[in-house]
Scaffold this active site. Sequence first.
Site, PDB file in Angstrom:
ATOM      1  N   ASP A 265      -5.263 -28.795  20.930  1.00 11.15           N
ATOM      2  CA  ASP A 265      -5.111 -28.352  22.308  1.00 11.15           C
ATOM      3  C   ASP A 265      -6.312 -27.458  22.640  1.00 11.15           C
ATOM      4  O   ASP A 265      -7.108 -27.111  21.772  1.00 11.15           O
ATOM      5  CB  ASP A 265      -3.764 -27.631  22.529  1.00 11.15           C
TER       6      ASP A 265
HETATM    7  C1  BGC Z   1      -2.704 -27.564  27.734  1.00 11.23           C
HETATM    8  C2  BGC Z   1      -2.657 -29.050  27.430  1.00 11.23           C
HETATM    9  C3  BGC Z   1      -3.694 -29.776  28.245  1.00 11.23           C
HETATM   10  C4  BGC Z   1      -5.043 -29.173  27.940  1.00 11.23           C
HETATM   11  C5  BGC Z   1      -6.189 -29.863  28.654  1.00 11.23           C
HETATM   12  C6  BGC Z   1      -4.106 -27.014  27.637  1.00 11.23           C
HETATM   13  O1  BGC Z   1      -4.180 -25.706  28.103  1.00 11.23           O
HETATM   14  O2  BGC Z   1      -1.835 -26.893  26.853  1.00 11.23           O
HETATM   15  O3  BGC Z   1      -1.373 -29.545  27.684  1.00 11.23           O
HETATM   16  O4  BGC Z   1      -3.648 -31.142  27.982  1.00 11.23           O
HETATM   17  O5  BGC Z   1      -5.033 -27.811  28.324  1.00 11.23           O
HETATM   18  O6  BGC Z   1      -6.219 -29.596  29.992  1.00 11.23           O
END
Ligand code: BGC
Length: 717
Positions: A265
């Site tokens: 993530d």
């Molecule tokens: C979130 C994810 C997301 C990623 C990309 C993160 O802060 O937890 O769910 O896919 O950002 O935008």
Amino acid sequence: MKIEALKALLEDMTIEEKVGQTIQLSADFFSDQSEDITGPMNEMAMTEKKKYQVGSVLGLSGAKETIDLQKEFMEKNRQHIPLLFMADIIHGDHTIFPIPLGLGATWNPEAIKLTAEISAKEAAAQGLHVTFSPMVDLVRDPRWGRVMEATGEDKLLNKRYARAFVEGYQGEDLKNDLTKLAACVKHFAGYGAPRGGRDYNSVDLNENTLREHYLPAYQEGIDAGAKLVMTAFNTIDNIPATGNKGLMRDVLRDEMGFDGVLISDWGAIGELVPHGVAEDNRAAAKQAITAGVDIEMMSAAYSEHLVDLVKQDDSLATLLNESVWNILRLKNDLGLFEQPYRGADEETESQSVFSTDNKQAALTVAEQSIVLLENNGVLPLNKEDRIVLTGQRRDSNDILGAWSWKGDLSKTETLKEAMSKTVGSENLSVIDDATFLEGQYSFFMDDIRLADTVVVAIGESSEMSGEAASRTNIKLPENQLVLLRELKKLNKKVVAVLFNGRPLDLSDVIPLVDGLVEAWFPGTMGAQAITNVLFGKVNPSGKLPMSFPRSIGQIPLTYNEDSTGRPLTDEKRGEKYFSRYLDTENTALYPFGFGRSYTRFEYAGCTLSKQTMSADDVLTVSVTIKNTGEVEGLETVQLYIRDKVAEVVRPVKELIDFKQVTLTAGESKTVSFEITEAQLRYTHADNTVSSDAGTFLIGVGTDSRVSLSESFVLEKE
Ligand code: BGC
């Protein structure tokens, strides 16, 4: 590309080029070369040379933009390896569907599959290859803002939705069907269970609960063929998931059989440092590659340190090769070596994005997501009625919800706009809520006196749920409660329409309203969908995918809680030494599976084809449902079960199947479910999954309060 050629490509790569593939940059690294970018370039330890070695980009879309960048990138990349374009297409791309929690309320996996197909079609035409969806995290705590992004508290429901999303995004032939996207199941694992409902907080789940309730939806997404999995920010067994080798290699890869791309993530590898399990980014990089994280999203650990680490340690070089191989295979599975622009096409983009068909689908799904919570005979409204519309959200286009990246608010109708098309301006008075709050409504006295009903649009703004939007108070904002109290004094019928991204504590609201409509954040066509429900063009059929508590003190509260040694039965109500609260009920205010209709459904009997089944038998459970009201309606028939005696403590009740049936007024139908031994399995103390011989209690009904009044016995040799 043939597998041999792909292998040859990998062999031809330098260590620097291999590490490049594991790095994901956000679109702004490529969007301009101005000085603004110097900051982020440094932060990500990027140089112009390294930039053209990276493997993927997040957050860029648009046919022209992606084609231009892909072209430029491939020219500058020594081996001409195409980029992967990834983004968060969560509940729609340009055409926005209800938030996932609202989608969960449809109890209609087919509808969810359709939303994923449409999202993929719109996004693919804009040059995207991967969506960071579905989020299949099981949720039990409405304080957590990301429950809006989940499909609820139940494992079976989540499993069916996980599959529907993945199948909808990826289709049957990902390589050749250019309208599809690769799906990314997230956030592995247990991100939906942060302590105290506070985002990014640690997770404390026992292994049996993790395996029994949380892992199945990820597994289903993987079994449905999801090409990627994203790591979670949180800890599992006090080890951050992103650096958790046991979780990622032993559980995800070996046990669950995932062989696609594991992406971190956002910044999660770098976060191993503040988590306090890695000394610095170098140690974090080592931990993450050891755990099997193939792509680092937006922290600089791999970018800064992986080349050096790999040069010093052959075993890490092997792991790097595995990761790059996973990434190259994904590019190949998407056909990018042959068609680097894939579905990106300006003409298709202009036709497919926000098309009439897509909006029609968004309308239908939004209608199905709406849950009627209360109706004291006030709904549906009559088109000839005189209506006062008020409330903070009466004329707000903030109804798309969080994670609606390309959703265009200027193209989103408000409730006022949608209702005025149905009611006609002479019958609709729109009054600012401040008028009531300040007690200055003398100017509108005639409108109020003549009104049959007051419709009040209230709830949360979209900022109040989503990522990093946890709350300790899940009641309506105080000024909205004041407004409802003022409206109550008018002695008019009051219908409240709720916009919100989480279950709310509505105990203060119920005495103040005659009708209560849960609209969630319903998306692009949401205002029209609500209007259609309010005026009876559509009979509401949504059912809650998550319990609504009576009080925040009950959280976490789910229908499928584990049996206790001191269960509170009706006979014991009021007695002290039972598992109960002194100041409130144990039960939810609105339970899982609950939702009213404009008609009534009567359940008659529940018959079992046999009282005893063996492991290879099929047991049929049938129930007859009659529509005893005046209008056609759709009912979601729910089958619950309880394993009476097991090796570990089991839930007091569990959903094991559901079916939807449409009945015209007066019509009856028999709905049957087939139960096989596979549905009776659970996770044992040694983590194996099997069923036990013995008695199962069973019941069919309209929501999770159903009594389990029948039983059967599973016999085993
Ligand atoms: C979130 C994810 C997301 C990623 C990309 C993160 O802060 O937890 O769910 O896919 O950002 O935008």
